[in-house]
Design a protein around this motif. Structure first.
Motif, mmCIF file in Angstrom:
data_model
loop_
_atom_site.group_PDB
_atom_site.id
_atom_site.type_symbol
_atom_site.label_atom_id
_atom_site.label_comp_id
_atom_site.label_asym_id
_atom_site.label_seq_id
_atom_site.Cartn_x
_atom_site.Cartn_y
_atom_site.Cartn_z
ATOM 1 N N VAL A 58 0.854 -1.190 0.000
ATOM 2 C CA VAL A 58 0.000 0.000 0.000
ATOM 3 C C VAL A 58 0.891 1.241 0.000
ATOM 4 O O VAL A 58 2.085 1.160 0.281
ATOM 5 C CB VAL A 58 -0.953 0.012 1.219
ATOM 6 N N LYS A 59 0.291 2.391 -0.310
ATOM 7 C CA LYS A 59 1.077 3.620 -0.447
ATOM 8 C C LYS A 59 1.305 4.360 0.868
ATOM 9 O O LYS A 59 2.236 5.152 0.969
ATOM 10 C CB LYS A 59 0.397 4.559 -1.443
ATOM 11 N N SER A 60 0.448 4.117 1.873
ATOM 12 C CA SER A 60 0.578 4.891 3.115
ATOM 13 C C SER A 60 0.016 4.128 4.304
ATOM 14 O O SER A 60 -0.715 3.137 4.138
ATOM 15 C CB SER A 60 -0.186 6.211 2.981
ATOM 16 N N ALA A 61 0.329 4.620 5.488
ATOM 17 C CA ALA A 61 -0.208 4.034 6.716
ATOM 18 C C ALA A 61 -1.724 4.206 6.761
ATOM 19 O O ALA A 61 -2.441 3.324 7.245
ATOM 20 C CB ALA A 61 0.439 4.689 7.935
ATOM 21 N N ALA A 62 -2.225 5.323 6.231
ATOM 22 C CA ALA A 62 -3.671 5.562 6.207
ATOM 23 C C ALA A 62 -4.375 4.536 5.315
ATOM 24 O O ALA A 62 -5.443 4.017 5.670
ATOM 25 C CB ALA A 62 -3.961 6.976 5.714
ATOM 26 N N GLU A 63 -3.782 4.228 4.166
ATOM 27 C CA GLU A 63 -4.363 3.232 3.267
ATOM 28 C C GLU A 63 -4.358 1.852 3.935
ATOM 29 O O GLU A 63 -5.328 1.096 3.853
ATOM 30 C CB GLU A 63 -3.593 3.181 1.947
ATOM 31 N N LYS A 64 -3.271 1.542 4.616
ATOM 32 C CA LYS A 64 -3.158 0.271 5.326
ATOM 33 C C LYS A 64 -4.232 0.165 6.410
ATOM 34 O O LYS A 64 -4.928 -0.849 6.505
ATOM 35 C CB LYS A 64 -1.759 0.164 5.948
ATOM 36 N N ALA A 65 -4.388 1.219 7.193
ATOM 37 C CA ALA A 65 -5.379 1.223 8.271
ATOM 38 C C ALA A 65 -6.793 1.076 7.712
ATOM 39 O O ALA A 65 -7.624 0.344 8.274
ATOM 40 C CB ALA A 65 -5.267 2.510 9.082
ATOM 41 N N GLU A 66 -7.078 1.729 6.597
ATOM 42 C CA GLU A 66 -8.409 1.641 5.987
ATOM 43 C C GLU A 66 -8.677 0.232 5.453
ATOM 44 O O GLU A 66 -9.779 -0.300 5.601
ATOM 45 C CB GLU A 66 -8.550 2.681 4.877
ATOM 46 N N ALA A 67 -7.687 -0.383 4.848
ATOM 47 C CA ALA A 67 -7.844 -1.747 4.331
ATOM 48 C C ALA A 67 -8.145 -2.721 5.475
ATOM 49 O O ALA A 67 -9.044 -3.561 5.368
ATOM 50 C CB ALA A 67 -6.589 -2.176 3.576
ATOM 51 N N VAL A 68 -7.418 -2.593 6.562
ATOM 52 C CA VAL A 68 -7.630 -3.456 7.723
ATOM 53 C C VAL A 68 -9.018 -3.197 8.317
ATOM 54 O O VAL A 68 -9.747 -4.133 8.662
ATOM 55 C CB VAL A 68 -6.522 -3.263 8.780
ATOM 56 N N ARG A 69 -9.414 -1.935 8.397
ATOM 57 C CA ARG A 69 -10.731 -1.576 8.932
ATOM 58 C C ARG A 69 -11.848 -2.186 8.084
ATOM 59 O O ARG A 69 -12.803 -2.766 8.603
ATOM 60 C CB ARG A 69 -10.906 -0.058 9.000
ATOM 61 N N LEU A 70 -11.708 -2.067 6.762
ATOM 62 C CA LEU A 70 -12.725 -2.616 5.865
ATOM 63 C C LEU A 70 -12.848 -4.129 6.036
ATOM 64 O O LEU A 70 -13.952 -4.672 6.061
ATOM 65 C CB LEU A 70 -12.390 -2.278 4.408
ATOM 66 N N ALA A 71 -11.718 -4.803 6.165
ATOM 67 C CA ALA A 71 -11.742 -6.257 6.355
ATOM 68 C C ALA A 71 -12.394 -6.616 7.692
ATOM 69 O O ALA A 71 -13.240 -7.509 7.756
ATOM 70 C CB ALA A 71 -10.334 -6.826 6.276
ATOM 71 N N ARG A 72 -12.020 -5.901 8.747
ATOM 72 C CA ARG A 72 -12.546 -6.204 10.088
ATOM 73 C C ARG A 72 -14.052 -6.004 10.173
ATOM 74 O O ARG A 72 -14.722 -6.687 10.944
ATOM 75 C CB ARG A 72 -11.874 -5.320 11.140
ATOM 76 N N THR A 73 -14.579 -5.059 9.424
ATOM 77 C CA THR A 73 -16.009 -4.750 9.512
ATOM 78 C C THR A 73 -16.851 -5.572 8.534
ATOM 79 O O THR A 73 -18.048 -5.344 8.394
ATOM 80 C CB THR A 73 -16.255 -3.244 9.268
ATOM 81 N N THR A 74 -16.240 -6.535 7.878
ATOM 82 C CA THR A 74 -16.972 -7.403 6.951
ATOM 83 C C THR A 74 -17.657 -8.522 7.741
ATOM 84 O O THR A 74 -17.048 -9.143 8.614
ATOM 85 C CB THR A 74 -16.016 -8.000 5.900
ATOM 86 N N THR A 75 -18.910 -8.763 7.429
ATOM 87 C CA THR A 75 -19.681 -9.801 8.106
ATOM 88 C C THR A 75 -18.991 -11.159 8.000
ATOM 89 O O THR A 75 -18.563 -11.545 6.918
ATOM 90 C CB THR A 75 -21.095 -9.896 7.485
ATOM 91 N N GLY A 76 -18.884 -11.835 9.143
ATOM 92 C CA GLY A 76 -18.305 -13.171 9.176
ATOM 93 C C GLY A 76 -16.826 -13.213 9.522
ATOM 94 O O GLY A 76 -16.294 -14.270 9.823
#
Length: 103
Positions: free
Chosen positions: A73-91
């Motif tokens: 990823v290009k930045s720490a913010a992009e990394k944090a957002e990717a992890v957040r999106l994965a964590r908030t996925t059902t299941g």
């Protein structure tokens, strides 16, 4: 070939299905794989739809409802957002972050 077909028939003929006490066939493994595939697809869809995340550069793998993110990823913010999106996925039970920030 005929010989290959005979081998396959022999292998299938001896296949056994494990049955639980409640007479439900044991198919959890297939169900788990299907659930994992659905989670992978849902996470990847979220990553590709988000304008703050370069979803094409992130690989998603799911095993037993645990999502692993790999890629660059290009930045720490992009990394944090990717992890957040994965964590908030059902299941999703948890997320393993193996993302690296591009230097």
């Amino acid at each position: 070939t005929k010989r290959g077909a005979e081998k396959t028939v022999g292998a299938v003929k001896d296949t056994k299905v494990e049955v639980k006490d409640d007479t439900t066939p044991k198919l959890e493994r297939a169900g788990d794989a299907t659930a994992d595939a659905a989670i992978t697809s849902a996470v990847k869809t979220k990553l590709l739809a988000d304008t703050k995340v370069g979803g094409l550069n992130i690989n998603v793998d799911t095993k037993d409802n645990v999502v692993t993110l790999t890629g660059t990823v290009k930045s720490a913010a992009e990394k944090a957002e990717a992890v957040r999106l994965a964590r908030t996925t059902t299941g999703v039970r948890s997320v393993v972050d193996k993302l690296t920030i591009q230097q």
